[in-house]
Design an enzyme around this catalytic site. Structure first.
Site, PDB file in Angstrom:
ATOM      1  N   LYS A  73      87.922 103.884  64.787  1.00 12.91           N
ATOM      2  CA  LYS A  73      86.917 103.635  63.751  1.00 12.91           C
ATOM      3  C   LYS A  73      86.914 102.169  63.309  1.00 12.91           C
ATOM      4  CE  LYS A  73      85.111 107.775  63.351  1.00 12.91           C
ATOM      5  NZ  LYS A  73      83.675 107.996  63.636  1.00 12.91           N
TER       6      LYS A  73
ATOM      7  N   TYR B  84      92.573 107.669  65.535  1.00 16.24           N
ATOM      8  CA  TYR B  84      91.276 107.738  64.848  1.00 16.24           C
ATOM      9  C   TYR B  84      90.991 106.432  64.084  1.00 16.24           C
ATOM     10  CZ  TYR B  84      87.569 109.978  62.040  1.00 16.24           C
ATOM     11  OH  TYR B  84      86.386 110.311  61.438  1.00 16.24           O
TER      12      TYR B  84
ATOM     13  N   VAL C 263      78.738 111.781  75.280  1.00 18.93           N
ATOM     14  CA  VAL C 263      78.619 110.326  75.089  1.00 18.93           C
ATOM     15  C   VAL C 263      79.746 109.554  75.781  1.00 18.93           C
ATOM     16  CG1 VAL C 263      77.278 110.369  72.951  1.00 18.93           C
ATOM     17  CG2 VAL C 263      79.793 110.414  72.831  1.00 18.93           C
TER      18      VAL C 263
ATOM     19  N   SER D  91      84.691 105.297  59.419  1.00 17.10           N
ATOM     20  CA  SER D  91      85.447 106.120  58.482  1.00 17.10           C
ATOM     21  C   SER D  91      86.277 105.224  57.580  1.00 17.10           C
ATOM     22  CB  SER D  91      86.386 107.049  59.252  1.00 17.10           C
ATOM     23  OG  SER D  91      87.327 107.624  58.372  1.00 17.10           O
TER      24      SER D  91
ATOM     25  N   ILE E 219      85.131 114.079  53.209  1.00 17.52           N
ATOM     26  CA  ILE E 219      83.878 114.822  53.084  1.00 17.52           C
ATOM     27  C   ILE E 219      84.164 116.284  53.401  1.00 17.52           C
ATOM     28  CG2 ILE E 219      81.499 115.014  53.951  1.00 17.52           C
ATOM     29  CD1 ILE E 219      82.129 112.306  52.572  1.00 17.52           C
TER      30      ILE E 219
ATOM     31  N   GLY F  95      76.220 113.834  68.440  1.00 22.23           N
ATOM     32  CA  GLY F  95      77.100 114.782  67.759  1.00 22.23           C
ATOM     33  C   GLY F  95      76.429 115.382  66.543  1.00 22.23           C
TER      34      GLY F  95
ATOM     35  N   ASN G 277      77.194 109.064  65.809  1.00 23.51           N
ATOM     36  CA  ASN G 277      77.976 109.906  64.911  1.00 23.51           C
ATOM     37  C   ASN G 277      79.075 110.694  65.630  1.00 23.51           C
ATOM     38  OD1 ASN G 277      78.370 111.700  62.399  1.00 23.51           O
ATOM     39  ND2 ASN G 277      77.790 113.158  63.987  1.00 23.51           N
TER      40      ASN G 277
ATOM     41  N   ARG H 172      77.173 119.708  63.834  1.00 22.85           N
ATOM     42  CA  ARG H 172      78.063 120.152  62.759  1.00 22.85           C
ATOM     43  C   ARG H 172      78.315 119.031  61.760  1.00 22.85           C
ATOM     44  NH1 ARG H 172      83.248 122.060  65.237  1.00 22.85           N
ATOM     45  NH2 ARG H 172      82.774 120.483  66.794  1.00 22.85           N
TER      46      ARG H 172
ATOM     47  N   ALA I 187      92.182 103.475  64.625  1.00 22.72           N
ATOM     48  CA  ALA I 187      91.927 102.376  65.579  1.00 22.72           C
ATOM     49  C   ALA I 187      90.523 102.476  66.144  1.00 22.72           C
ATOM     50  CB  ALA I 187      92.952 102.413  66.707  1.00 22.72           C
TER      51      ALA I 187
END
Lengths: 248, 84
Positions: free
Chosen positions: A159, A155, A64, A142, A188, A12, A90, A15, A157
């Site tokens: 991470k 998200y 992936v 994260s 970020i 990834g 990533n 970006r 869970a």
């Protein structure tokens, strides 16, 4: 340079944080292959920009979520660059929603990319690392996976799952001189944050002790360090890069 | 033929820290000799290095006895011979 003549894969990579990591590693003396799924234009731009840094940079379209594509990715990089030293997992997505509104698809999509994707790429690279008795894996998790954030059950869970994966694997492969660490960015300034409403952004900013959003480079510098031999006695750790947001 | 088997027997014995005579052709690595998956990988990597061959990871599951391991090594040595 911290990563002179190393070879890295960043999943990834086109970006946001991934892009910053690709540039940082190349600047640090590393040959870098990065994956992208749809953003072929961004991939071309990045190749051009990173290409100026004097290292080999390779863009590969790979999903992936797909185990076979992950395997082909690792083989291709080893064939082209002759070896593999660093894997940065990533690739990640968000599908934020209150749980009561979240569909099963939105749950599965996030877990599939973030957690299963990390498994796929790492599983396909680990035998190479075991055989050569060296390797450094940096998983991008994260702060959401550390503290939990509302509207991000999927998200968070995924991470948090990456953090468990990181610690378990670090213990499993330490004897083979393979280090496995995680970096946990907070808020970020990337597309992911850019899409939030201004008043919500302001409310978040007020909660960050260092009173600003992080930059993608704030994260990439930590990834560079964790991937490098400077961090040779660090494994199984989660480095939180969040301006103090999650201070307990 | 004998030589290859003996070489691989010694190589395995060293990795799994057993006497070469214990590594009989049909002693089962996992059940009889206490080999774990990491040792099996080391055996594969050691053969790759010694014979300068590449053995795909999928072959790992076939390394269950000395006899099987020699067969795998021979397969890839033959392949190397043909490529050369």
């Amino acid at each position: 340079m911290l990563l002179e003549d190393k070879v890295a894969i960043v999943t990834g990579g086109t970006r946001g944080i991934g892009r910053a990591i690709v540039l940082r590693l190349a600047r640090s003396g590393c040959d870098v292959a990065f994956t992208y799924l749809k953003s072929s234009q961004e991939a071309d731009l990045l190749i051009r920009e990173a290409g100026k840094l004097g290292r080999r940079v390779l863009a590969l379209q790979a999903d992936v979520r797909d185990f076979d594509q992950s395997r082909q990715l690792i083989e291709r990089v080893k064939d082209d660059f002759g070896k593999l030293d660093i894997l940065v997992n990533n690739a990640g997505i968000t599908r934020d929603k209150a749980l009561m509104m979240m569909t099963r698809e939105e749950w599965l999509e996030v877990v599939d990319t973030n957690l299963n994707g990390t498994f796929n790429a790492t599983r396909c690279a680990i035998v190479t690392f075991l055989k050569q008795k060296s390797g450094s894996i940096v998983n991008i998790t994260s702060v959401s996976g550390v503290t939990g954030l509302p509207r991000q059950t999927n998200y968070s869970a995924s991470k948090a799952g990456i953090i468990g994966f990181t610690k378990a694997l670090a213990r499993e492969v330490a004897a083979y001189n393979i280090r496995v660490n995680a970096v946990a960015p907070g808020f970020i300034d990337t597309d992911m944050i850019g899409s939030l409403k201004e008043e919500f952004r302001e409310a978040i900013r007020k909660r960050i002790p260092l009173a600003r959003f992080g930059s993608a480079d704030d994260v990439s510098r930590v990834v560079e360090f964790m991937a490098s031999d400077r961090a040779s006695f660090i494994t199984g750790q989660v480095v939180i890069v969040d301006g103090g947001l999650s201070i307990q | 033929m004998e030589d290859l088997e003996n070489e691989i027997r010694n190589l395995i014995a060293e990795i799994i820290e057993k006497e070469p005579r214990e590594v009989t052709p049909d002693a089962r690595f996992f059940e009889d000799l206490g080999v774990d998956s990491m040792m099996a990988l080391e055996i594969l990597a050691a053969m790759e290095k010694k014979y300068r061959i590449h053995i795909p990871e999928e072959k790992l599951t076939q390394l269950t006895t000395l006899r099987q391991t020699v067969a795998v090594a021979r397969e890839f040595l033959d392949k190397k011979g043909q490529d050369a």
